[in-house]
Scaffold this active site. Sequence first.
Site, PDB file in Angstrom:
ATOM      1  CG  ASP A   1      -1.285   1.471   1.689  1.00  0.00           C
ATOM      2  OD1 ASP A   1      -2.390   0.849   0.973  1.00  0.00           O
ATOM      3  OD2 ASP A   1      -1.006   1.872   2.115  1.00  0.00           O
TER       4      ASP A   1
ATOM      5  CD  GLU B   1      -2.056   2.260  -3.504  1.00  0.00           C
ATOM      6  OE1 GLU B   1      -3.627   2.800  -3.628  1.00  0.00           O
ATOM      7  OE2 GLU B   1      -1.772   2.645  -2.431  1.00  0.00           O
TER       8      GLU B   1
HETATM    9  C1  GLC Z   1      -3.742   3.652  -0.195  1.00  0.00           C
HETATM   10  C2  GLC Z   1      -5.748   2.691   0.363  1.00  0.00           C
HETATM   11  C3  GLC Z   1      -5.851   3.750   0.733  1.00  0.00           C
HETATM   12  C4  GLC Z   1      -5.739   4.222   1.973  1.00  0.00           C
HETATM   13  C5  GLC Z   1      -3.979   4.783   1.781  1.00  0.00           C
HETATM   14  C6  GLC Z   1      -3.833   5.378   2.997  1.00  0.00           C
HETATM   15  O1  GLC Z   1      -3.969   4.252  -1.730  1.00  0.00           O
HETATM   16  O2  GLC Z   1      -5.881   2.804  -1.449  1.00  0.00           O
HETATM   17  O3  GLC Z   1      -7.816   2.963   0.732  1.00  0.00           O
HETATM   18  O4  GLC Z   1      -7.005   5.212   2.297  1.00  0.00           O
HETATM   19  O5  GLC Z   1      -3.554   3.957   1.149  1.00  0.00           O
HETATM   20  O6  GLC Z   1      -3.845   4.052   3.760  1.00  0.00           O
END
Ligand code: GLC
Length: 698
Positions: free
Chosen positions: A319, A389
């Site tokens: 993440d 991500e």
């Molecule tokens: C990522 C997740 C999102 C979250 C963020 C902070 O972007 O997809 O939903 O709010 O991380 O953890």
Amino acid sequence: MKRRMSKEENSNYIEMHADLGVENKGFDQEGEDGSKPAEGEGETTSVQLSAFEAADGLSELDYTQIKPYAGMPKEVLLQYSTQACYRLPREILFWFTVLCTLVLVAVTATIIALSPQCLSWWQSSPVYQIYPRSFQDSDQDGVGDLKGIQNRLDHFVYLNVKAVWISPFYKSPMKDFGYDVEDFREIDPIFGTMEDFDNLLSSIHDRGLKLIIDFIPNHTSDKHVWFQRSRNGTEKYKDYYIWKDCESVNGTVTKPPNNWVSVFGNSAWQFDAVRGQCYLHQFLKEQPDLNFHNADVLKEMTDVIRFWLEKGVDGLRMDAVKFILEAEHLRDEPQVNPEQNPENITSHSELYHDYTDSQVGLHVILQGWRQVMDEYSTEPGRYRFMVAESYDYEKIGRTMMYYGTSFVQEANFPFNFYLLDLPESLSGRACYDLVKLWMSNMPKGYWPNWVVGNHDNPRIASAVSRKYVNVINMLLLTLPGTPTSYYGEEIGMENIAVSEDQIQDPFGKFDPSENRDPFRSPMQWDSSPNAGFSEANKTWLPVHPEYQTCNVMMQRNDSSSPLALYRTLTALRESELPLHRGWVCLVWSDADIFAYVRELDGLSTAFLIVLNLGNGSTTDLTGVVPELPREASVRVSTLSGSMKTVSLAAIKTETGEGLVLEYHTREPIHEVSRFRENCFVSEKACYFSALGILYKNC
Ligand code: GLC
Ligand code: MG
């Protein structure tokens, strides 16, 4: 010269041998009573012969009179073995055996060397994302849970989907609905227990499915014990987070350490009265950023990875990775609009994130984690998958860095979020541009992937209108690489409406136009109350009001539904080599149409995919791609009951219609020089039709 024995001497000799038990009776020798001799009995032994020779001094004996027999003395053997009629076949047989062995070794080595890599599980199946709060509630509290997911596993078998990614279910105060983790090794009670998790994982594996979970390295919840110890100055934890002196009045920061702004808006610095300092948070103030310049933090988080890998999870979604490191000098970030009053900067988009995003050292950390995952990937069928991500927008080169280099591997792929821009200007050309953007920037030989929705972005069905649900699923499932589907995309689920006073998402509370609640509504399973998601009186977010006409159960009974199409396409992908590991050649685009070919060297079956992302039109491909046949048969269509064959001179498509056309050719498009720039392949393989096998280096 050897003296030959006279007739008399020879008969004496044979008698003498008979006395000594030396008889040339061959294999049929029987005992006096007619029984077969026991082992050793009645056989000539060299020991006996030697005794005979020694006694009579007959070392010069002439053995030529004795015919070869089993167990013959070496002298007899040697005498015959050198004769051409024995020697020749023997030598031929010997060399033939040597040759066969060499050929066998060479063929085996060649097959191994020429075999293309088998596709791993994360390449051969779509990935299905579950937002656990919204998939299935099993305990009637209106929020989805792990047991609920377990009860719905048959859905994936039905969809031909083998990889499931579940968004966070760790213990959390739920300020960011689970992305604020209080304990990385515990399950939040709202989702169940660790036992529920273990059961779910076994059930997933029992069905031959794989599980990907979220790993959230950038921050913890402010309730995490590390943060508690850090804020009260416990020595070991002092530098687990990023602390700086700042000025404040009544707990409100009046002079933050710099101008950095949180992704969710306002200053990225929060004053903490316990420690009397400010800490950095790139997301919510309840999500303090971990300090990855501290080796202990890196070790702690690596141990968390080991914990879940040891449990047997198959993959990790990393993440928000680009935020992991920040520059230690803490200089102000440049303003997008230098004229803007710095006091008024509250939004993340108002700064260039030169010091808080993609800092030096980030990839080394990810590569280290990849190595840890490799340690757990050595058993057959146990490969651990990593996806990163990172939204890098126009800086696509940054995204590609998560693939690693040819020497050091990193993520198996970074999520490809570029198709999320499709709704901005939906057209055949725009879609072509976005697909080409990824394919031409991806380092050679790597594996592509496609995302059209997730828990942070509007549902594609709402963003582009329902009419395009099928054609977009067809795009997703026929492009090369791994498709990711967000729960509900298989039935064309749409956003719900959430009024401002009902907003739950913290990002939406800062800016209602960024509210993510609308795309997180409960899964629509059937027409019963709460769409079969929960038996509670109230679900955590409302169910879409039209769930009675858009749900899994209804669509299972309708062969022309988005669900039926999704299933047909996942099955087709699995069964057709050109679709899951062949070339893609982007052959045509205009305002309405995007068309591409999927083909595999050596295989005469190829597919032409024609997608209408604009308005109804008729396309003539014979002029632009004369290498294609005049006609192709319709393998899949988004419209039921459409024709069986199509003339490529006039491919008629309606708005949102998609066609998978099958044809046969000996002239692959990727070999046509005009198309070279538009053709891409990841794991090159060629089909050897005579043996029905794949080979590489063709
Ligand atoms: C990522 C997740 C999102 C979250 C963020 C902070 O972007 O997809 O939903 O709010 O991380 O953890
Ligand atoms: Mg960080």
